[in-house]
Design a protein around this motif. Structure first.
Motif, mmCIF file in Angstrom:
data_model
loop_
_atom_site.group_PDB
_atom_site.id
_atom_site.type_symbol
_atom_site.label_atom_id
_atom_site.label_comp_id
_atom_site.label_asym_id
_atom_site.label_seq_id
_atom_site.Cartn_x
_atom_site.Cartn_y
_atom_site.Cartn_z
ATOM 1 N N VAL A 7 -4.626 -2.615 11.549
ATOM 2 C CA VAL A 7 -2.812 -2.118 10.973
ATOM 3 C C VAL A 7 -2.830 -0.623 10.834
ATOM 4 N N TYR A 8 -2.310 -0.382 12.016
ATOM 5 C CA TYR A 8 -1.485 1.641 12.444
ATOM 6 C C TYR A 8 -0.187 2.104 12.105
ATOM 7 N N VAL A 9 -0.389 3.375 10.728
ATOM 8 C CA VAL A 9 1.443 3.093 10.233
ATOM 9 C C VAL A 9 1.316 4.444 10.416
ATOM 10 N N GLY A 10 2.334 5.022 11.366
ATOM 11 C CA GLY A 10 2.614 6.348 11.402
ATOM 12 C C GLY A 10 3.668 6.448 9.906
ATOM 13 N N VAL A 11 3.352 8.676 9.506
ATOM 14 C CA VAL A 11 3.786 8.592 7.919
ATOM 15 C C VAL A 11 4.177 9.968 9.312
ATOM 16 N N SER A 12 5.176 9.980 8.380
ATOM 17 C CA SER A 12 5.717 11.561 8.104
ATOM 18 C C SER A 12 5.568 12.269 6.457
ATOM 19 N N ALA A 13 5.420 13.984 6.857
ATOM 20 C CA ALA A 13 4.964 14.413 5.157
ATOM 21 C C ALA A 13 6.755 13.999 4.989
ATOM 22 N N HIS A 14 6.349 14.060 3.392
ATOM 23 C CA HIS A 14 7.864 14.202 2.553
ATOM 24 C C HIS A 14 7.947 14.833 2.609
ATOM 25 N N VAL A 64 0.558 -1.161 -0.104
ATOM 26 C CA VAL A 64 0.124 0.063 0.231
ATOM 27 C C VAL A 64 0.965 1.280 0.078
ATOM 28 N N LYS A 65 0.436 2.280 -0.813
ATOM 29 C CA LYS A 65 1.088 3.567 -1.050
ATOM 30 C C LYS A 65 0.685 4.132 -0.014
ATOM 31 N N LEU A 66 1.931 4.974 0.745
ATOM 32 C CA LEU A 66 1.245 5.448 2.008
ATOM 33 C C LEU A 66 1.751 7.222 1.394
ATOM 34 N N GLY A 67 2.630 7.396 0.672
ATOM 35 C CA GLY A 67 3.101 9.105 0.626
ATOM 36 C C GLY A 67 3.751 9.775 1.378
ATOM 37 N N GLY A 68 4.326 8.882 1.889
ATOM 38 C CA GLY A 68 5.813 9.505 2.866
ATOM 39 C C GLY A 68 6.595 8.166 3.762
ATOM 40 N N TRP A 69 6.973 8.676 4.339
ATOM 41 C CA TRP A 69 7.453 8.068 5.028
ATOM 42 C C TRP A 69 7.274 7.694 6.227
ATOM 43 N N PRO A 113 -0.605 17.433 14.300
ATOM 44 C CA PRO A 113 -0.221 19.033 14.138
ATOM 45 C C PRO A 113 1.368 19.276 13.713
ATOM 46 N N CYS A 114 2.241 18.299 13.430
ATOM 47 C CA CYS A 114 3.980 18.006 13.448
ATOM 48 C C CYS A 114 3.545 17.559 11.542
ATOM 49 N N PRO A 115 5.102 17.758 11.459
ATOM 50 C CA PRO A 115 5.644 17.262 9.774
ATOM 51 C C PRO A 115 6.285 16.410 10.387
ATOM 52 N N LYS A 116 6.737 15.474 11.469
ATOM 53 C CA LYS A 116 7.683 14.594 11.393
ATOM 54 C C LYS A 116 6.505 13.604 12.177
ATOM 55 N N LEU A 117 7.085 12.274 12.637
ATOM 56 C CA LEU A 117 6.588 11.497 14.000
ATOM 57 C C LEU A 117 7.421 10.171 14.231
ATOM 58 N N PHE A 118 8.099 10.307 14.978
ATOM 59 C CA PHE A 118 8.625 9.649 14.723
ATOM 60 C C PHE A 118 8.873 7.712 15.527
ATOM 61 N N ALA A 119 7.195 7.658 16.421
ATOM 62 C CA ALA A 119 6.861 6.379 16.194
ATOM 63 C C ALA A 119 5.812 6.837 16.495
ATOM 64 N N ILE A 120 5.237 4.953 16.856
ATOM 65 C CA ILE A 120 4.070 5.012 17.237
ATOM 66 C C ILE A 120 3.546 3.056 17.996
ATOM 67 N N CYS A 121 2.885 3.354 18.866
ATOM 68 C CA CYS A 121 2.595 2.402 19.637
ATOM 69 C C CYS A 121 1.235 1.856 20.013
ATOM 70 N N TRP A 122 0.590 0.716 20.465
ATOM 71 C CA TRP A 122 -0.511 0.766 21.335
ATOM 72 C C TRP A 122 -0.875 0.506 22.284
ATOM 73 N N ILE A 123 -1.615 1.843 22.724
ATOM 74 C CA ILE A 123 -2.268 1.727 24.271
ATOM 75 C C ILE A 123 -3.629 1.228 24.294
ATOM 76 N N ASP A 124 -3.474 0.487 25.330
ATOM 77 C CA ASP A 124 -4.646 -0.331 25.732
ATOM 78 C C ASP A 124 -6.044 0.869 26.002
ATOM 79 N N PRO A 125 -6.668 0.501 25.048
ATOM 80 C CA PRO A 125 -8.235 1.300 25.769
ATOM 81 C C PRO A 125 -8.436 1.840 27.074
ATOM 82 N N SER A 126 -8.368 0.780 27.733
ATOM 83 C CA SER A 126 -8.705 0.784 29.345
ATOM 84 C C SER A 126 -7.815 2.141 29.809
ATOM 85 N N LEU A 127 -6.724 2.787 29.076
ATOM 86 C CA LEU A 127 -5.590 3.899 29.901
ATOM 87 C C LEU A 127 -5.707 4.888 28.890
#
Length: 91
Positions: free
Chosen positions: A33-40, A17-22, A68-82
């Motif tokens: 599946v959740y993918v973090g994508v930084s602006a290219h 799947v093409k995501l258009g960024g990093w 609200p930012c151009p770059k993203l370092f990483a993402i992680c799953w947080i349990d909804p109860s938290l």
């Protein structure tokens, strides 16, 4: 480039799947599946980072959230109860 690939046990690409960024991090739940994508930024495009939600079985795009930012370092799953506790600053 700028894609998320799913490979089989032998390393052959079976889905993409093409995501258009990093891509900057991937996490999953039971259905998505959740993918973090930084602006290219190297192509001179201004933009914002985003999180793209894909169907886990076929990698179809289900939703997308701009950040609200151009770059993203990483993402992680947080349990909804938290989530409520974090919003209320209880933890």
């Amino acid at each position: 480039m700028q894609e998320l690939l799913r490979c089989d046990a032998n390393g052959n690409v079976v889905d993409r799947v093409k995501l258009g960024g990093w891509t900057r991090g991937v996490t999953t739940d039971q259905t998505s599946v959740y993918v973090g994508v930084s602006a290219h930024l190297l192509l001179g495009k201004c933009g914002t980072a985003r999180i793209v939600k894909l169907d886990r079985l076929i990698l179809a795009r289900l939703d997308e959230w701009e950040l609200p930012c151009p770059k993203l370092f990483a993402i992680c799953w947080i349990d909804p109860s938290l989530v409520g506790a974090v919003r209320n600053r209880a933890i």
